[in-house]
Scaffold this motif. Structure first.
Motif, PDB file in Angstrom:
ATOM      1  N   HIS A   1       0.825  -1.216   0.000  1.00 21.01           N
ATOM      2  CA  HIS A   1       0.000   0.000   0.000  1.00 21.01           C
ATOM      3  C   HIS A   1       0.857   1.262   0.000  1.00 21.01           C
ATOM      4  O   HIS A   1       0.464   2.281  -0.605  1.00 21.01           O
ATOM      5  CB  HIS A   1      -0.943  -0.013   1.206  1.00 21.01           C
ATOM      6  CG  HIS A   1      -1.983  -1.089   1.146  1.00 21.01           C
ATOM      7  ND1 HIS A   1      -2.966  -1.126   0.176  1.00 21.01           N
ATOM      8  CD2 HIS A   1      -2.179  -2.184   1.922  1.00 21.01           C
ATOM      9  CE1 HIS A   1      -3.742  -2.183   0.359  1.00 21.01           C
ATOM     10  NE2 HIS A   1      -3.275  -2.847   1.406  1.00 21.01           N
ATOM     11  N   GLN A   2       2.015   1.227   0.656  1.00 19.57           N
ATOM     12  CA  GLN A   2       2.912   2.379   0.634  1.00 19.57           C
ATOM     13  C   GLN A   2       3.486   2.604  -0.759  1.00 19.57           C
ATOM     14  O   GLN A   2       3.645   3.749  -1.202  1.00 19.57           O
ATOM     15  CB  GLN A   2       4.036   2.181   1.648  1.00 19.57           C
ATOM     16  CG  GLN A   2       3.583   2.323   3.097  1.00 19.57           C
ATOM     17  CD  GLN A   2       4.653   1.912   4.083  1.00 19.57           C
ATOM     18  OE1 GLN A   2       5.582   1.172   3.747  1.00 19.57           O
ATOM     19  NE2 GLN A   2       4.532   2.363   5.332  1.00 19.57           N
TER      20      GLN A   2
ATOM     21  N   LYS B   1       1.997   1.758  -3.556  1.00 20.58           N
ATOM     22  CA  LYS B   1       0.870   2.260  -4.356  1.00 20.58           C
ATOM     23  C   LYS B   1       0.593   3.731  -4.051  1.00 20.58           C
ATOM     24  O   LYS B   1       0.345   4.536  -4.958  1.00 20.58           O
ATOM     25  CB  LYS B   1      -0.377   1.426  -4.069  1.00 20.58           C
ATOM     26  CG  LYS B   1      -1.543   1.703  -4.995  1.00 20.58           C
ATOM     27  CD  LYS B   1      -2.692   0.742  -4.735  1.00 20.58           C
ATOM     28  CE  LYS B   1      -3.862   1.035  -5.667  1.00 20.58           C
ATOM     29  NZ  LYS B   1      -4.999   0.111  -5.404  1.00 20.58           N
ATOM     30  N   ALA B   2       0.684   4.100  -2.761  1.00 19.65           N
ATOM     31  CA  ALA B   2       0.433   5.494  -2.362  1.00 19.65           C
ATOM     32  C   ALA B   2       1.493   6.432  -2.926  1.00 19.65           C
ATOM     33  O   ALA B   2       1.243   7.630  -3.098  1.00 19.65           O
ATOM     34  CB  ALA B   2       0.387   5.601  -0.840  1.00 19.65           C
TER      35      ALA B   2
END
Length: 280
Positions: free
Chosen positions: A64-65, A67-68
């Motif tokens: 998720h990091q 992707k962020a």
């Protein structure tokens, strides 16, 4: 303060798998370098425990990091598991602490730049720097200051290297008995780490018999602690321990017989010993 056993079992199993691959993780340069592995999102260094679990130095981020940050994980890449702790306290109705422990939560992370696309490392200055190794004269000064401060007797003589708890003395043969300086200094700091366990210093439990589980744990503390000391001094750990099959098998046997928390505790004690020697 306790750490949940199931998590410690996972950590120990991960170290055993590294040993199965013929690799001693605590000799790796990114492990002994306190900034060898950092978070891509914050730039903060990972703990020694997590550095031991990772196969390479650099920056790491969760899916998720990544992707962020506008990137993606490359197809087919496999994550590695690390653990981050939260300090939990339980109190009674009067606000008094009844119990406290660290809760370790696992995270799956990827190495930014080699396992990702569209996002690159941004803290290279933290983990890519090398630095020149200390001169022998500087290391001698450090060792001398430690021995004077702690009252450990240092004997540069004989044909063996050891720490004698009864005499509170470290004996180390001359440097000309070693094939290179990294092996000499690793041996010296291995014995100095043992000396930090004295009751008037860090007061680690000493083994009752050669080869018992407490002996193995103390040897692990000394092995990891010595590598950490060399890392602080800029001395390579690549050749300071012989990565022989017999040596690796011996560590596998000992660690496999540890209690769930023993490996994590040995890592913690190794860090404390290194800090004690450097007086930090």
């Amino acid at each position: 303060m306790a750490i949940r056993s199931t998590v410690n079992e996972q950590i120990t199993e991960s170290i055993l798998s590294r040993l199965d691959e013929g690799e001693i993780p605590w000799t790796k340069p990114w492990v002994v370098n306190s900034t060898g592995v950092v978070s891509h999102s914050t730039g903060k260094p990972y703990s020694l425990r997590n550095r031991l679990l990772l196969h390479f130095g650099g920056e790491y981020a969760t899916f998720h990091q990544v992707k962020a940050s506008g990137g993606s994980v490359r197809k087919g890449e496999r994550s590695q598991r690390v653990f981050f702790s939260s300090h939990i306290q339980k109190t009674d109705d009067d606000g008094e602490v009844k119990s406290e422990y660290y809760l370790l939560k696992p995270y799956c992370v990827f190495r930014v730049g080699t396992q990702t696309e569209g996002v690159e490392p941004k803290y290279r200055d933290k983990w890519e720097h090398g630095g020149l190794p200390k001169e022998d004269s500087e290391i001698v000064k450090l060792v001398t200051e430690y021995c004077e401060r702690s009252k450990v007797k240092l004997i540069n003589a004989g044909s063996e290297c050891f720490y004698s708890p009864s005499d509170d003395a470290v004996q180390c043969v001359g440097s000309d008995a070693f094939s290179d300086r990294s092996q000499y200094w690793h041996t010296m700091f291995h014995e100095l780490v043992h000396s930090t366990g004295h009751p008037e210093r860090l007061n680690r439990t000493h083994h009752e018999a050669w080869g018992d589980s407490t002996y193995a744990k103390e040897e692990l503390v000394a092995d990891i602690g010595a590598c950490l000391c060399l890392g602080r001094l800029g001395i390579s750990t690549d050749d300071c321990i012989v990565n022989s099959t017999a040596y690796i098998q011996a560590w596998k046997k000992h660690i496999a017989n540890f209690k769930p928390s023993d490996f994590s505790e040995a890592v913690r004690q190794a860090e404390l010993a290194c800090d004690y020697i450097f007086n930090t």
